[in-house]
Structures are given as C-alpha cells and as structure tokens.
Design a protein around this motif. Sequence first.
Motif, PDB file in Angstrom:
ATOM      1  N   PRO A 248       7.601   3.695   1.514  1.00 54.90           N
ATOM      2  CA  PRO A 248       8.159   2.341   1.627  1.00 54.90           C
ATOM      3  C   PRO A 248       9.226   2.133   0.557  1.00 54.90           C
ATOM      4  N   TYR A 264       7.276   3.152  10.626  1.00 52.89           N
ATOM      5  CA  TYR A 264       6.321   3.702   9.669  1.00 52.89           C
ATOM      6  C   TYR A 264       5.663   2.632   8.800  1.00 52.89           C
ATOM      7  N   HIS A 265       6.375   1.564   8.514  1.00 49.53           N
ATOM      8  CA  HIS A 265       5.869   0.613   7.517  1.00 49.53           C
ATOM      9  C   HIS A 265       5.540  -0.778   8.050  1.00 49.53           C
ATOM     10  N   ARG A 266       5.902  -1.063   9.315  1.00 50.37           N
ATOM     11  CA  ARG A 266       5.636  -2.403   9.839  1.00 50.37           C
ATOM     12  C   ARG A 266       4.729  -2.376  11.059  1.00 50.37           C
ATOM     13  N   ARG A 271       1.760   3.007   9.722  1.00 53.16           N
ATOM     14  CA  ARG A 271       1.108   3.005   8.407  1.00 53.16           C
ATOM     15  C   ARG A 271      -0.021   4.025   8.352  1.00 53.16           C
ATOM     16  N   THR A 274       1.680   7.311   7.625  1.00 53.16           N
ATOM     17  CA  THR A 274       2.095   7.446   6.224  1.00 53.16           C
ATOM     18  C   THR A 274       0.887   7.642   5.322  1.00 53.16           C
ATOM     19  N   ASP A 275      -0.201   6.931   5.581  1.00 53.75           N
ATOM     20  CA  ASP A 275      -1.409   7.123   4.775  1.00 53.75           C
ATOM     21  C   ASP A 275      -1.923   8.557   4.892  1.00 53.75           C
ATOM     22  N   PHE A 410       6.653  -4.660   3.762  1.00 59.87           N
ATOM     23  CA  PHE A 410       5.821  -3.475   3.535  1.00 59.87           C
ATOM     24  C   PHE A 410       4.371  -3.915   3.311  1.00 59.87           C
ATOM     25  N   ARG A 412       1.624  -2.539   3.572  1.00 57.26           N
ATOM     26  CA  ARG A 412       0.749  -1.570   2.886  1.00 57.26           C
ATOM     27  C   ARG A 412       0.675  -1.854   1.389  1.00 57.26           C
TER      28      ARG A 412
END
Length: 621
Positions: A248, A264-266, A271, A274-275, A410, A412
Amino acid sequence: METLDLVVIGAGIFGLATAKMFQQLNPNKTLTILDSGSSIGGVWGKSRLYPTLKTNNMLGMFEYPDFPMTTDAFAVQPGEHISGEVMYRYLTRYAEHFGILDKIRYRTAVLTAEHHDSSEGGWTLTVQNDGTQHRIFARKLVVAAGFTSEPFLPGIQGEEMFGAPIFHSRDLVKHADTHGTAKTVTVFGGTKSAWDAVYAYASKGVKVHWIIRESGHGPVWMAPPYVTPLKKWLEKLVHTRMLAWLSPCIWGGVDGYSGVRSFYHRTAIGRAVTDAFWSLLGHDILSLNKYDSHPETKKLKPWSHPMFTASSFSILNYPTSIFDLVLDGTVRVHIADVTGLSTMTVHLSDGTQLETDLLCCATGWKHVPPVRFLPEGIEKELGLPHTPSESDLFTPEEVARADEEILSRFPRLRDQPVQNKKLKPILDTNALTTTDTINHSTPLTPWTLYRFMVPPSARCLQTRDIAFAGALLNFSTFMVAHAQALWITAYFNDQLPASVVPPIRPPHSLHSQTATVPTTERGRKAEIKTEKIKSLAELRRETLLHARFGRWRYPAGHGAQFPDFVFDGLPYLDLLVRDLGLRVRRKGGWLAEMAEPYGPEDYRNLVDEFVARVEGGRRLP
C-alpha cells in the motif's frame, strides 16, 4: 563575507549527487560542500570504516546511475557485497570524475543558518573550522546530512564508575584495537548496526554479550540475499513493479496502474492476496534462518510484522554465519533492559550481571538536522521536527482528515500490529537519562517536506532557496540520490512544471489556477500553452498525506518520524521522474514493465532526457 550560489551540507551519497548535478546543469555558478568529517563519504567516510564493514547491497544495485561500479575498476565480483573501503574509493572517484572533489571543505561544521527575509532569500551560514568561525552567504542551500550523522548515545546510571569504554557503534573503528585485546565485550541494541558490531567482535573470537531491550522493538528482520522459494535477489525483488503493487503506497499509481493497486488494496480478495505475499516472504526468511531450531537463535527472531517493517529490514552480508557464533557460545543473547552500570559490569533487569571490557551502544541516531535555523521558529515553515504548537503549518483537523483519507484508501492499515506490549521509549526506563531533550524526551512533529525535499510554506516556495536531500531511508539509495539531485536542481532553476510546484508570488493564492506559461526556459522564444497550476493548498495536502502515511504504513520503522520505506522506493522514483516530465515506464513493453526489476541502469540517461525536454520545450512521452 564569502558569497556562493550553492552550499551543500554533507559530503555523503546525497550531498555529492546534489553538488555534481547542480554544477553539471549550472557550470558557471559557484558552490562548495561543507562536511564536519575529515573525509569524503559520510557513512562510508574513512573515519567510519572497520575491517568487516560491508554494504547490504551487492554489485550492480549500489551505484550512481551515471557512474557504474565495474569489476575491473573496483575488484568487486558479481554476487559480492561491497566493502567499506571500496565504497570510500568509489565515492572519491565519483567526485574526481565530475570535478567536485576540490569543492569539499572538511572539518567544517555549520552552526547556524539564518534566512534572509527578502524576495531573493538566501542564507547566512555561521561555520566553524578548526575552532575558527566565519560566515558564508549561500544563495541556495541544500542540507544533505542524512539520518546517520549524529549518533544518539544515552546516559546510563553508574556510567561514571564503569571504568571501561562506552561508545556508539558509529565509532567502532576508533576502538578497532579492542578486536584483538578485549576478551569479553557487550553490544547493546537490536538494529543492523548491532548485528554488525556483534559479528565484528565474535568473528575474531571475542566473547560477546548481546543485549536486546525487553521493552524495545526487538531484533530487526535479517534476510539472506536471495529469498522466496524461487531464490530471488531481494534487492531486485523490491524494485519489481508487480511486487511493488502489493505494498500500500499513498504516492503509488503514478505509473498508470492505479486500477491494479486499487484491486489489491481496496477489495477483500486483493487484500487477501497481499496478506498472503507478506506472510510468504516473512515465513521464508524465518525458515531460511532456522530461528526456531535452537533456544538461543530463537531470541533473534524478529518481533515485528514484515509488512510494517521499513528500511531496518536488512540483509545478512557476512562471509560466515553469525548464527553459528550464537550456537557455539561465542555470542550470548540477553533479552532484558539495562538497569545500570558498575565497575566493568552491566546490570540487567533479569538480575544478570555481565562483566565486560567495553560497552558498544547501537542505540540509533538523532533525527533533527545538525544545524540551528534562524530566525527562531522558522523550523515550522521549513517542515522540520519541532515541538507542536497552535501556529504549525497543519492544524489537528487537517491531520485528522489526512489520516482518514489514508485509511479509507488502504483499509488494511487500520489493523495496526502490536509489536511489543511492553514497548516504551528508551528514556522511560529507570536506568536511562539524557540531556538530549529535543530528540528523545520531547514529542516532536515529523519531518513534513513536499516530495520529502522542500518546505511546503509559501515563503520558502517563493524564494526557492533551500532543499533537503536524503531526508529519508530506503533500499534505493543511489537511484533516489540521483533523482532527488536532478529534482532539486530543476526546482532551484525554476524548471519544474507549474503543475508540480506553483509559481508562488504575493499575494499567495490558495486556489487552483490555470495560466498561460512558456514551455521552455525563460528568455527563449517558446510555444505557449495553458497549464494547470498546482495551488499551494493542493501542494500542502499532498505533503501532509505523504508525511502521515509513514505513521500508518511503517509503525515498526521510523515512518512516524520521517520517510522510511522499502517496497515504495520504485513508486517514489516514478513520482520524481514524472515531476521532471520524463518517462516513468522505462522498460520495453508491458511484460517487462511488470516483471523485470529496475536498477541504476534504467536511470542512466535521466539527465540527458531532462536537458532535451527543457531545451525542446516538451514532455517526453
């Protein structure tokens, strides 16, 4: 009083790059570099080199884009980490090659810098050399002292009766004789500098007590040079665009792939991906280092989440295994706080008493400039750390709005990790005291610079007479130094587009404007076009967003104090390159753009491209 067009404070990587760039694009102007040390190089200066010192980086990723470090010239082989001695020679040759070596004045400390309150601006510097003070007037000033110049060495109760050397890890070379004379030493800290100091002694057969604070941040992440099941070169991994998307980043998206980043972030699915990436990376490092295979190595297992760790995320660059030195008992790790000192003895919070021949403290650095700026209070306009007040550039309401925008973009980052429930500043222990109130016991505002380089205040933008180079930590050191140097020089020369830096003229407008502006340098017959001018309000908003982002993105690093990042280095380069009106995507085709790592070679022609754009009055596609 001597008058110079440019004064650069600091002869390290960023100071040399800035001086070289300014001279290259302004050959008829005068400049000097002032450094309080006795040699070129900053961190890699001769007075800071000890035998085992090496870069985390390997050949090919730690060099200026326009001055390659070749095997023939420097005797470093591919796949090798670079010794401190080679780095010193490399920086010296860089300065010689570009004609700035004779511009450096050593053992010259800048005590104060006073701004001239006029339309032209400028700075009167009070400098000291060998005990003698004199003044210099600088039309432009660049502070390139960095964050590893002024060591923080805390006071410890009982140190007056310790009767043995107590020194900061920066001064390891000054105590090089102890590598052969000391029988038992103590190293205090969990940073990469602590690891280096431990290895420097233990690899010589010296017994080492290694203290990592129970109330601190714990051991840093230490990765092998090659990670993931595919054994990818870590330095190149962090400069690969498709992996940078997984981090992010508030200034990401200038590469034109904002949709991918948004996924990837929303989104929940993004998410999760990415995790999984950060979990894989962390698990791989833990497995490769075999922390859990022995109770002693387990003490070195990092306490922070890999995603939230910044430039302290480091690389094992030792010729032999440091873990073997722990396993064979040469190094003994203690997870405890220091409660005091007595004669040749360090006392710990768990009751342990360590008899030792010296205490080496890897306790960090001062994070404020080593220069006093005048008039009093100007540090607020400059965006420098200071005690918060009602007259700050940004109100609490503006800060709250910036935080909410970051967290909404973001989600996360709302889930902040708890690194250590016992965490407290080093000065909150009963053992430690200090007179260094400005840096450690007083809560200061963070560094708040536009593009991490220039003050976001109207007066400073009008005079354009000061910039800060290297006021950040990242994995992309030389590439960033090169790009920042070009950006700062263009800023001083009024060559940045008005959509990047507004042409502030009194009265200062806080509203967006459009204006008819020439697309080439002043004085030349130019094509005229209408260009959106960035307002001061827009510039301030971006500055605050970028400064606050570090507080949420890198809580396990220095993100709350100043820019400190890893996977966000490539997006930051994108941002500077776009500001300069140059090509952001520098690979051949979409597949290469996603999968091929960026390196210094991709920015080799940056200066020529910029000159062509300025002289041709156009932006490159």
